[in-house]
Design a protein around this motif. Structure first.
Motif, PDB file in Angstrom:
ATOM      1  N   GLU A  81       0.712  -1.507  -0.229  1.00 58.86           N
ATOM      2  CA  GLU A  81       0.282  -0.233   0.277  1.00 58.86           C
ATOM      3  C   GLU A  81       1.025   1.276  -0.301  1.00 58.86           C
ATOM      4  O   GLU A  81       0.104   3.076   0.138  1.00 58.86           O
ATOM      5  N   MET A  82       1.729   1.138   0.191  1.00 58.04           N
ATOM      6  CA  MET A  82       2.583   2.160   0.157  1.00 58.04           C
ATOM      7  C   MET A  82       4.161   2.082  -0.839  1.00 58.04           C
ATOM      8  O   MET A  82       4.601   0.800  -1.204  1.00 58.04           O
ATOM      9  N   GLY A  83       4.817   2.964  -1.325  1.00 57.88           N
ATOM     10  CA  GLY A  83       6.078   2.835  -2.109  1.00 57.88           C
ATOM     11  C   GLY A  83       6.787   4.754  -2.485  1.00 57.88           C
ATOM     12  O   GLY A  83       6.148   5.830  -1.615  1.00 57.88           O
ATOM     13  N   VAL A  84       8.118   4.107  -2.442  1.00 60.44           N
ATOM     14  CA  VAL A  84       8.979   5.130  -2.610  1.00 60.44           C
ATOM     15  C   VAL A  84       9.443   5.028  -3.895  1.00 60.44           C
ATOM     16  O   VAL A  84       9.972   4.469  -4.607  1.00 60.44           O
ATOM     17  N   ILE A  85       9.470   5.773  -4.934  1.00 57.68           N
ATOM     18  CA  ILE A  85       9.958   6.468  -6.314  1.00 57.68           C
ATOM     19  C   ILE A  85      10.714   8.208  -5.992  1.00 57.68           C
ATOM     20  O   ILE A  85      10.959   9.215  -5.215  1.00 57.68           O
ATOM     21  N   GLU A  86      11.578   7.605  -6.898  1.00 56.72           N
ATOM     22  CA  GLU A  86      12.682   8.485  -7.229  1.00 56.72           C
ATOM     23  C   GLU A  86      12.410   9.066  -8.922  1.00 56.72           C
ATOM     24  O   GLU A  86      12.218   8.057  -9.522  1.00 56.72           O
ATOM     25  N   ILE A  87      11.520  10.594  -8.619  1.00 61.68           N
ATOM     26  CA  ILE A  87      11.835  11.460 -10.041  1.00 61.68           C
ATOM     27  C   ILE A  87      12.134  12.135 -10.814  1.00 61.68           C
ATOM     28  O   ILE A  87      12.067  13.311  -9.532  1.00 61.68           O
TER      29      ILE A  87
END
Length: 91
Positions: free
Chosen positions: A44-50
């Motif tokens: 239900e949670m995530g971390v992304i680099e943009i």
């Protein structure tokens, strides 16, 4: 019947449409769940680099009116999802 909503915080929205589109695509294809970004193991949670920026996303499950938590989250006919995308500084 809509299945859910997407919410971007002010900081994310201020990055402009190209950033928002890249982020939306990244979230849609995200499959790197791990103990740090998904400690409960329920995806239900995530971390992304943009663009060298860290963005968090979270999916919350609600009843059909978006007032309370879903009583039967496994039933898509009775559950609405809200995807929130935010910078850690906005938490």
């Amino acid at each position: 019947t809509p299945l859910g909503k997407t919410v971007m915080t002010q900081g994310v929205a201020a990055q402009g449409p190209d950033f928002q589109l890249a982020l939306t695509h990244a979230v849609a294809s995200f499959d790197n769940f791990n103990e740090d970004s998904d400690p409960e193991g329920i995806h239900e949670m995530g971390v992304i680099e943009i663009d060298s920026q860290t963005v968090w996303f979270k999916i919350d499950l609600y009843d059909l009116d978006y007032h309370y938590g879903a009583e039967t989250p496994e039933d898509p006919e009775l559950t609405r999802r809200v995807l929130t995308m935010l910078f850690p500084s906005e938490y």
